[in-house]
Design an enzyme around this catalytic site. Structure first.
Site, PDB file in Angstrom:
ATOM      1  N   HIS A 158      40.535  35.140  49.293  1.00 39.06           N
ATOM      2  CA  HIS A 158      41.927  35.567  49.427  1.00 39.06           C
ATOM      3  C   HIS A 158      42.662  34.720  50.469  1.00 39.06           C
ATOM      4  O   HIS A 158      43.876  34.857  50.623  1.00 39.06           O
ATOM      5  CB  HIS A 158      41.997  37.046  49.824  1.00 39.06           C
ATOM      6  CG  HIS A 158      41.438  37.960  48.786  1.00 39.06           C
ATOM      7  ND1 HIS A 158      40.105  38.257  48.722  1.00 39.06           N
ATOM      8  CD2 HIS A 158      42.032  38.628  47.771  1.00 39.06           C
ATOM      9  CE1 HIS A 158      39.892  39.077  47.696  1.00 39.06           C
ATOM     10  NE2 HIS A 158      41.042  39.318  47.113  1.00 39.06           N
ATOM     11  N   ASP A 218      40.255  35.559  38.397  1.00 31.63           N
ATOM     12  CA  ASP A 218      40.611  36.342  39.579  1.00 31.63           C
ATOM     13  C   ASP A 218      42.115  36.156  39.792  1.00 31.63           C
ATOM     14  O   ASP A 218      42.763  35.363  39.087  1.00 31.63           O
ATOM     15  CB  ASP A 218      39.803  35.860  40.786  1.00 31.63           C
ATOM     16  CG  ASP A 218      39.666  36.935  41.871  1.00 31.63           C
ATOM     17  OD1 ASP A 218      40.411  37.935  41.822  1.00 31.63           O
ATOM     18  OD2 ASP A 218      38.832  36.762  42.767  1.00 31.63           O
TER      19      ASP A 218
END
Length: 577
Positions: free
Chosen positions: A282, A354
């Site tokens: 992230h 993702d």
């Protein structure tokens, strides 16, 4: 409950044949304004509107694809997020967010404009390491979620691809990544399931959780996490079933079977294995430096187990796997997704990216990133940071030939086949949410997880108990206090036998030297520094886990779990289990 036979491998022959037929293009008619059709068309087989629908999901997908224009095909491979808790009525702030994201005001308008195949519901939960790419929240309570999903499906049902169920997904992993937390049965974390070590308990619990998702109109769960925790990764942590590939594999298979028996697609993640790097994707691109031998023996087995259990989807990860394709994140690597995942592991279902709004995917503009991901072998583009640019980029690439039509048709075929497969299971009633039967399944899994890493197996405490915690965990303290009281243990504000709770993100400064019992409610690594004579781990902090802990402290049950990750200087269990 009806169990669905969901094996993506069965559709491979039909998929190959369909792709060969449809590479020349598709078009169809509708009673609404039509987009520009493909340059060339083929004669389609009769669709569901012409007669009884075909029973086989792949056949139904083939029939539907024969009616779709380019715009419809592109929309089917996009699964963005939207702002707002309703499909059609949103706040001014949410409307502004949607206009920035997609040039429309509401989620329903986004579905209609871009012919979307699905939408992901996002939200926040305490200690969630993925919160950085959750730009909004769509979930307040089950009734609201059900109304939202109903509105999304009504919008999608008016589209040319409306004969196929609309995908509504979310990240309901349980533990620290749990999008819907109120009014539903909350399971203990995957690491707790790994500590319990009983795939049958895991399957039963995830079946209950899957039924509740289905009742709310959610038919895709971006779970379970199949990452083996080979490092001290904090972004994966207790989201993993553990560090042992064999034990994790059995757990992943159980979770997949449970979810999909309820009619909810499982998406095992994050391929090829985020647990092999401690870096958070992230924030940056994690580099996986392990050898191919380690990948084959450590990272891949849980994914293979999930595939063999019938997983309808696998999520690709933003990982630089140097042993396979150095310098290219796996999400964009043909070698990783096509050669290894499909070629070596034999996966035939949907590969979903993702979040494309994460930094590793934002090195390219949204349109180029979507094209690159699709060409690498993904079938579903999750959370593009700009829906308009992703859609326009895919459509332009299709028409100028830089995105082969055969690749797009192949992706849409997989997505539609999965949708029609899911249609075989009716959704349960909302009354199933948080039912006694489901709570019992969660309780059984949590009870099997409690582990003693130091001290006696007979861990019942004498006299009154004082519960303390680090990080201001008042809610968790209250859960344990109530559970201890229900178990017949007196709880006092101070002066009793001290039970100290530590959890996700806590450091050694949060340990208490004078606590008689220290309990790790997330990963148990911190217990290596704890001085308490008794060390316990629950790996999770929800109601079920605190009830299980209270029963152990009251001497009513034995701590039968084994730590699924190594803790320095401590055995996996002090009980000899």
């Amino acid at each position: 409950m009806v169990r669905v036979s969901i094996t993506p491998r069965r559709a491979s022959v039909a998929l190959a044949a369909l792709t060969a037929v449809l590479v020349t293009g598709c078009s169809g008619e509708s009673d609404r304004p039509r987009p520009t059709p493909s340059a060339s068309t083929v004669t389609a087989e009769p669709t569901a509107a012409d007669g009884p629908p075909a029973a086989d999901p792949a056949a139904r997908a083939a029939a539907l694809i024969g009616t779709l224009a380019d715009e419809d095909l592109v929309g089917q491979v996009l699964m963005p997020y939207a702002y707002g808790s309703s499909a059609t009525k949103v706040s001014d702030g949410s409307a502004a967010g949607n206009r920035s994201l997609a040039g429309v005001a509401t989620p329903a308008e986004m579905v209609a404009k871009y012919r979307l195949g699905g939408l992901i519901l996002v939200g926040f939960s305490a200690d969630d390491p993925t919160a950085g790419n959750q730009a909004t929240t769509n979930v307040d309570n089950p009734k609201q979620v059900r109304e939202l999903t109903t509105g999304l499906r009504e919008a999608a049902g008016k589209l040319p691809a409306g004969a196929a169920p609309f995908l509504v997904g979310t990240d309901q992993e349980h533990g620290i990544v749990t999008r819907i937390t109120d009014g539903v049965t909350l399971l203990p974390s995957p690491m707790a399931a790994g500590a319990a070590g009983d795939p049958a308990l895991t399957e039963a619990a995830w079946r209950a959780a899957g039924a509740e998702l289905a009742a709310m109109g959610i038919n895709m769960d971006f779970a379970p996490v199949a990452d083996v925790l080979a490092t001290r990764s904090t972004v994966i942590g207790s989201r993993s079933f553990g560090a042992d590939p064999k034990r994790a594999s059995a757990q992943v298979a159980g979770a997949v079977r449970g979810l999909q028996s309820a009619g909810v697609a499982a998406s095992v993640k994050h391929f090829p294995g985020h647990g092999l790097s401690a870096t958070d994707s992230h924030k940056d691109v994690p580099v996986v430096t392990q050898s191919r031998k380690v990948l084959d023996g450590t990272a891949f087995p849980p994914f293979t187990a999930g595939i063999d259990a019938g997983a309808l989807a696998v999520m690709s990860a933003h990982l630089d796997v140097t042993a396979i394709d150095p310098g290219t994140p796996a999400t964009f690597s043909h070698k990783v997704l096509t050669d290894v995942l499909r070629g070596q592991l034999g996966f035939k279902g949907v590969v979903v990216t993702d979040g494309m709004n994460m930094p590793p995917a934002k090195r390219w503009a949204p349109g180029e990133a979507a094209v690159r991901a699709l060409k690498a072998g993904n079938d579903l583009i999750l959370m593009p940071p700009n829906v308009t640019q992703a859609y326009d980029g895919l459509l332009a690439a299709l028409r100028d030939g830089s995105l082969p039509r055969a690749r797009l048709v192949e992706a849409v075929t997989r997505v539609l086949t999965m949708k029609f497969t899911l249609a075989g299971t009716p959704a349960p009633a909302m009354s199933t949410l948080n039912s006694p039967e489901h709570r019992q399944a969660a309780d059984a899994l949590a009870a099997g997880a409690v582990t003693v890493l130091r001290g006696s197996c007979a861990t019942g405490v004498r006299g009154p108990v004082t519960v303390t915690s680090s990080g201001g965990r008042e809610k968790t303290r209250a859960l344990l206090t109530d559970a201890l009281t229900a178990a017949g243990v007196k709880v006092v504000p101070s002066g009793g036998t001290r039970v100290h709770l530590v959890g996700y993100g806590d450091g050694t400064a949060d340990l208490s030297a004078d606590a008689a019992v220290t309990v790790a409610m997330d990963t148990p690594y911190l217990l290596a520094k704890a001085k308490s004579p008794t060390l316990l781990a629950t790996y999770s902090s929800g109601r079920a886990s605190m009830t299980a802990l209270a029963n152990v402290l009251a001497g009513k049950s034995r701590p039968a779990g084994r730590s699924p990750v190594p803790v320095s200087g401590l055995p996996a269990t002090a009980c000899g289990n």
